[in-house]
Design a protein around this motif. Structure first.
Motif, mmCIF file in Angstrom:
data_model
loop_
_atom_site.group_PDB
_atom_site.id
_atom_site.type_symbol
_atom_site.label_atom_id
_atom_site.label_comp_id
_atom_site.label_asym_id
_atom_site.label_seq_id
_atom_site.Cartn_x
_atom_site.Cartn_y
_atom_site.Cartn_z
ATOM 1 N N PHE A 1 0.645 -1.179 0.007
ATOM 2 C CA PHE A 1 0.056 -0.052 -0.013
ATOM 3 C C PHE A 1 0.707 1.290 -0.065
ATOM 4 N N ASP A 2 0.314 2.396 -0.451
ATOM 5 C CA ASP A 2 1.042 3.565 -0.663
ATOM 6 C C ASP A 2 0.817 4.184 0.929
ATOM 7 N N PHE A 3 1.731 5.291 1.142
ATOM 8 C CA PHE A 3 1.596 5.897 2.569
ATOM 9 C C PHE A 3 0.147 5.999 2.821
ATOM 10 N N ASN A 4 -0.493 5.696 3.974
ATOM 11 C CA ASN A 4 -1.750 5.917 4.865
ATOM 12 C C ASN A 4 -2.872 5.924 3.848
ATOM 13 N N LYS A 5 -2.693 4.569 2.722
ATOM 14 C CA LYS A 5 -3.627 4.484 2.012
ATOM 15 C C LYS A 5 -4.319 3.143 2.548
ATOM 16 N N ASP A 6 -5.538 2.672 2.246
ATOM 17 C CA ASP A 6 -6.252 1.313 2.523
ATOM 18 C C ASP A 6 -6.433 0.393 1.312
ATOM 19 N N PHE A 7 -6.202 0.932 0.102
ATOM 20 C CA PHE A 7 -6.202 0.258 -0.848
ATOM 21 C C PHE A 7 -4.931 -0.043 -1.498
ATOM 22 N N PRO A 8 -4.673 -1.488 -2.075
ATOM 23 C CA PRO A 8 -3.590 -1.784 -2.402
ATOM 24 C C PRO A 8 -2.967 -0.746 -3.790
ATOM 25 N N ASN A 9 -1.886 -0.597 -3.835
ATOM 26 C CA ASN A 9 -1.121 0.367 -5.060
ATOM 27 C C ASN A 9 -1.246 -0.212 -6.209
ATOM 28 N N GLN A 10 -0.996 0.505 -7.190
ATOM 29 C CA GLN A 10 -1.053 0.025 -8.640
ATOM 30 C C GLN A 10 -0.402 -1.196 -8.978
ATOM 31 N N GLN A 11 0.967 -1.284 -8.464
ATOM 32 C CA GLN A 11 1.827 -2.158 -8.996
ATOM 33 C C GLN A 11 1.269 -3.506 -8.135
ATOM 34 N N SER A 12 0.892 -3.384 -6.879
ATOM 35 C CA SER A 12 0.383 -4.586 -6.230
ATOM 36 C C SER A 12 -1.130 -5.243 -6.911
ATOM 37 N N ILE A 13 -1.662 -4.325 -7.408
ATOM 38 C CA ILE A 13 -3.022 -4.850 -8.340
ATOM 39 C C ILE A 13 -2.718 -5.738 -9.274
ATOM 40 N N LEU A 14 -1.498 -5.139 -10.101
ATOM 41 C CA LEU A 14 -1.021 -5.966 -11.158
ATOM 42 C C LEU A 14 -0.415 -7.505 -10.523
ATOM 43 N N ASP A 15 0.352 -7.236 -9.699
ATOM 44 C CA ASP A 15 0.986 -8.555 -8.961
ATOM 45 C C ASP A 15 -0.293 -9.525 -8.556
ATOM 46 N N PHE A 16 -1.205 -8.770 -8.002
ATOM 47 C CA PHE A 16 -2.362 -9.687 -7.384
ATOM 48 C C PHE A 16 -3.000 -10.388 -8.886
ATOM 49 N N ASN A 17 -3.215 -9.857 -9.702
ATOM 50 C CA ASN A 17 -3.744 -10.642 -10.751
ATOM 51 C C ASN A 17 -3.048 -11.661 -11.532
ATOM 52 N N GLY A 18 -1.550 -11.362 -11.269
ATOM 53 C CA GLY A 18 -0.515 -12.343 -12.025
ATOM 54 C C GLY A 18 -0.838 -13.512 -11.051
ATOM 55 N N TRP A 19 -0.591 -13.267 -9.638
ATOM 56 C CA TRP A 19 -0.800 -14.380 -8.800
ATOM 57 C C TRP A 19 -2.094 -15.041 -8.598
ATOM 58 N N LYS A 20 -3.153 -14.205 -8.968
ATOM 59 C CA LYS A 20 -4.431 -15.191 -9.164
ATOM 60 C C LYS A 20 -4.427 -15.991 -10.363
ATOM 61 N N ALA A 21 -3.712 -15.588 -11.414
ATOM 62 C CA ALA A 21 -3.789 -16.155 -12.887
ATOM 63 C C ALA A 21 -2.868 -17.392 -12.894
ATOM 64 N N THR A 22 -1.909 -17.541 -11.817
ATOM 65 C CA THR A 22 -0.605 -18.416 -12.001
ATOM 66 C C THR A 22 -0.730 -19.540 -10.871
ATOM 67 N N SER A 23 -1.431 -19.358 -9.821
ATOM 68 C CA SER A 23 -1.577 -19.955 -8.531
ATOM 69 C C SER A 23 -2.806 -20.892 -8.736
ATOM 70 N N ASN A 24 -2.636 -22.116 -8.055
ATOM 71 C CA ASN A 24 -3.719 -22.927 -7.830
ATOM 72 C C ASN A 24 -4.321 -23.014 -6.563
ATOM 73 N N ILE A 25 -4.920 -21.819 -6.415
ATOM 74 C CA ILE A 25 -5.729 -21.485 -4.995
ATOM 75 C C ILE A 25 -6.625 -22.186 -4.499
ATOM 76 N N ASN A 26 -6.613 -22.989 -3.405
ATOM 77 C CA ASN A 26 -7.584 -23.758 -2.843
ATOM 78 C C ASN A 26 -8.448 -22.990 -2.005
ATOM 79 N N GLU A 27 -8.002 -22.077 -1.078
ATOM 80 C CA GLU A 27 -8.768 -21.189 -0.395
ATOM 81 C C GLU A 27 -7.818 -20.380 0.648
#
Length: 256
Positions: A26-52
């Motif tokens: 997160f950026d300073f004093n923000k409660d929503f993930p920063n832009q780079q983390s959103i990109l990383d999140f999308n990559g994690w979701k797409a490439t991981s076999n998440i159970n829960e």
């Protein structure tokens, strides 16, 4: 990759799951993930076999009071939960939410403290390894390997979303081979004189920072930009194919 195995016993079958974690920043004093983390999140979701997802922990930097940071950490947890739900990621019914605030051993780099850690399980079946994974794992010291399908926005060090698969392939091989040390090398195309804005270094550093954010020890990596000093094809290039070959990021094996 270091994992913790859990055995779930059913009436007829038993399934083995591995517990893993993913960090959102997160950026300073923000409660929503920063832009780079959103990109990383999308990559994690797409490439991981998440159970829960089974647990979420929220952290803050050292600025402000203990009580304020505790509440900010709680808001960050809820923000990530909304992101997980909107992305259809499974969440256990009795998920543990731990707001740590700033009461933990802080990194000297404040940006690394503003985070949420997502703990999740996935089936611990061995995944087929990518060509990149095998190439890096089996490479000799001094050998250079191109990171194919790494793309950046024009004249920028920001990767586009379709680069995520290659980035996570690189992360995987770094996690699985703790003795591996690399130099990340950036190259650009088309400029006859020089890399005026040092874009090649910035792009190599972007890959380096991605690995740092995902807990690869910085002592195992370095980065360097070569501008247009090491083209595969002479500059000016004859066509877009040659330009794309010159516009690249490579990994040089330092220790394996």
């Amino acid at each position: 990759m270091k994992t913790i195995a859990f055995l779930i016993l059913g009436f007829f079958t038993s399934i083995c799951f591995a517990q893993k974690q993913f960090e959102v920043f997160f950026d300073f004093n923000k409660d929503f993930p920063n832009q780079q983390s959103i990109l990383d999140f999308n990559g994690w979701k797409a490439t991981s076999n998440i159970n829960e997802v089974i647990r979420i922990e929220g952290y803050c930097d050292s600025v402000d009071t203990k009580n304020y940071n505790k509440k900010l950490a709680e808001r960050r947890i809820e923000s990530v939960l909304k992101l997980l739900k909107s992305s259809s990621v499974a969440i256990t019914k009795d998920i543990k939410k731990i707001a740590v605030g700033k009461d933990f051993e802080q990194s000297q780099v404040q940006e690394e403290n503003r985070k949420v850690i997502i703990y999740y399980t996935e089936p611990s079946l061995e995944k087929p390894r990518s060509v990149l994974y095998e190439s890096i794992k089996n490479a000799k010291v001094g050998e250079r390997i191109k990171l194919s399908n790494i793309y950046f926005y024009n004249n920028s060090a920001r990767t586009v979303s379709k680069s995520q698969t290659t980035l996570y392939d690189l992360l995987c091989v770094m996690e699985d081979n703790p003795k591996l040390k690399i130099e990340i090398q950036g190259h650009i195309c088309c400029q006859i004189e020089t890399d005026i804005n040092d874009v090649s270094t910035a792009r190599a550093k972007a890959i380096y920072n991605f690995l740092i954010r995902n807990k690869i020890d910085r002592t195992r990596m370095s980065y360097k930009g070569f501008g247009t000093t090491r083209p595969i094809y002479p500059i000016p290039e004859k066509n877009e194919i040659e330009a794309n070959e010159n516009r690249r990021v490579e990994i040089m094996i330092v220790e394996n």
